[in-house]
Write an enzyme that holds these catalytic residues in place. Structure first.
Site, PDB file in Angstrom:
ATOM      1  N   TYR A 130       0.829  -1.206   0.000  1.00 37.52           N
ATOM      2  CA  TYR A 130       0.000   0.000   0.000  1.00 37.52           C
ATOM      3  C   TYR A 130       0.860   1.250   0.000  1.00 37.52           C
ATOM      4  O   TYR A 130       0.693   2.138  -0.842  1.00 37.52           O
ATOM      5  CB  TYR A 130      -0.933  -0.009   1.221  1.00 37.52           C
ATOM      6  CG  TYR A 130      -1.558   1.344   1.499  1.00 37.52           C
ATOM      7  CD1 TYR A 130      -2.351   1.972   0.551  1.00 37.52           C
ATOM      8  CD2 TYR A 130      -1.345   1.997   2.716  1.00 37.52           C
ATOM      9  CE1 TYR A 130      -2.926   3.219   0.805  1.00 37.52           C
ATOM     10  CE2 TYR A 130      -1.910   3.226   2.976  1.00 37.52           C
ATOM     11  CZ  TYR A 130      -2.704   3.841   2.019  1.00 37.52           C
ATOM     12  OH  TYR A 130      -3.251   5.070   2.274  1.00 37.52           O
ATOM     13  N   VAL A 192      -6.443  -5.696  20.692  1.00 39.87           N
ATOM     14  CA  VAL A 192      -5.326  -4.756  20.774  1.00 39.87           C
ATOM     15  C   VAL A 192      -4.029  -5.530  20.585  1.00 39.87           C
ATOM     16  O   VAL A 192      -3.778  -6.524  21.281  1.00 39.87           O
ATOM     17  CB  VAL A 192      -5.304  -4.030  22.135  1.00 39.87           C
ATOM     18  CG1 VAL A 192      -4.076  -3.140  22.249  1.00 39.87           C
ATOM     19  CG2 VAL A 192      -6.577  -3.215  22.309  1.00 39.87           C
TER      20      VAL A 192
END
Length: 302
Positions: A130, A192
Site C-alpha cells: 500500500y 489490541v
C-alpha cells in the site's frame, strides 16, 4: 473553479466535495456506481481503470481520493493495489488534463522512521505494498507537474477520523471505528496488538477536507509541493480506548493479541502546511472526533 473529485462518495472524498461546494467551486464527483454525494456535487460515473470512460472536462482542478487503502490487505493483493493506486492515477492524469492536482497520500510512504515527529524531508521507505503504491502515485503526479502540465500538491495523512453530515467512518479495521463498534454492542471486544502503548495521531475528516480546498486554491501550474496534514499530537491506543469509554459512557473491553512489528510512534511534523497554506486543524481534539463519530454511528443505527 470547476473541480473533479475522485472517490467522491467515499469517507474522505465526500468531506472534500462538501468543503469545495461550500467554498463556491463547481464540483463533479467521480463515482463507479450510484452513490450518495454531498449536496451540490454532480455525480459523474466512471472507473479509473477504464480510461475511455473517464470524464474529459475541461477541469481547472482535480482532487484525487480514489484508492485502495488497507495496509494489511495490500500484502495479500499487492498487484491489485499497484493497479488501482498507480495505474488509476496515471489514467486520470492522461484523461483529465487539469491545471491543478491535489493527491491524497499517506504516512505509510515513510515506513517506520526513528525520527519523530516526521517532517516531509524524511526519507521515504514504505514497508507495505500500500505505502509503495501510494509513493509511486505521488511520483507520477509530481513528475507530471514538473513538465509544466499542472501544479501538484501531495497531502500525506496519518489517521483520519470523525464525521461530517452524520456519515461515520465505515472502515472498522481502524482503531476509533473498531472501539466505537464495541461500545455500541456491535462487537464483543476490541483486539489490541501488544501492550496498547503504540502512539498515533488523529485528524478530523473535516479538517483534512479544509486542507484540500486550501491546497487546490493555492497551487499554480509547474509547482510541486508535499505536505504532511496532521495535528502532531500523539495518543496511545489505551488512551484512545479510555477516551471512547468516557465520551460514550460505555465499556470497551479489550483482548490483547501478540504484538505485531510496527512503529511505536508515528506522529507528523505539520509545520510546512501551516507555513505554506496557513492551514491549522480546528476540530481535531480527540474527544470532539470521538463524539462526532459516535453521534454518526448511533444515528446510522437508528
Amino acid at each position: 473553479m470547476r473541480v473533479l473529485v475522485t472517490g467522491a462518495a467515499g469517507y474522505i472524498g465526500y468531506a472534500v466535495g462538501r468543503r469545495l461546494v461550500a467554498a463556491g467551486h463547481e464540483v463533479d464527483g467521480l463515482v463507479r456506481r450510484a452513490a450518495d454525494v454531498p449536496d451540490g456535487v454532480r455525480p459523474v460515473h466512471g472507473d479509473l481503470l477504464v480510461p475511455d470512460g473517464l470524464p474529459r472536462g475541461p477541469y481547472d482542478g482535480v482532487c484525487h481520493l480514489a484508492a485502495l487503502t488497507r495496509v494489511r490487505e495490500s500484502f495479500d493483493a499487492p498487484l491489485r493495489y499497484f493497479t488501482a493506486n498507480v495505474q488509476g492515477t496515471v489514467n486520470l492524469l492522461e484523461a483529465v488534463g487539469a491545471d491543478r492536482v491535489v493527491l491524497g497520500s499517506t504516512a505509510a510512504v515513510y515506513g517506520t522512521p526513528e525520527r519523530q515527529p516526521i517532517p516531509e524531508t524524511e526519507g521515504t521507505a514504505p514497508a507495505s505494498p500500500y505505502g509503495a503504491s501510494k509513493l509511486a502515485a505521488e511520483q507520477a503526479v509530481r513528475f507530471h507537474a514538473r513538465t509544466g502540465a499542472a501544479g501538484a500538491v501531495v497531502l500525506r495523512t496519518f489517521n483520519v477520523a470523525g464525521s461530517v453530515d452524520g456519515r461515520p467512518d465505515p472502515d472498522e479495521t481502524r482503531l476509533i471505528p473498531k472501539a466505537l463498534a464495541v461500545a455500541a454492542g456491535r462487537a464483543p471486544h476490541l483486539e489490541v496488538n501488544g501492550d496498547g502503548l503504540a502512539v498515533r495521531e488523529y485528524l478530523h475528516v473535516d479538517d483534512l477536507a479544509a486542507a484540500y480546498v486550501r491546497a487546490l486554491e493555492a497551487v499554480r501550474p509547474g509547482e510541486d509541493r508535499v505536505y504532511n496534514v496532521g495535528t502532531g499530537v500523539g495518543t496511545a491506543v489505551h488512551e484512545v480506548v479510555a477516551a471512547v469509554e468516557k465520551v460514550t459512557g460505555r465499556p470497551v473491553p479489550a483482548r490483547r493479541r501478540p504484538a505485531r512489528p510496527e512503529a511505536p510512534v508515528l506522529v507528523c511534523d505539520a509545520a510546512a502546511i501551516r507555513a505554506g497554506l496557513g492551514w491549522r486543524p480546528g476540530k481535531s481534539a480527540l474527544p470532539e472526533i470521538i463524539a462526532a463519530s459516535w453521534n454518526a454511528l448511533t444515528c446510522a443505527d437508528g
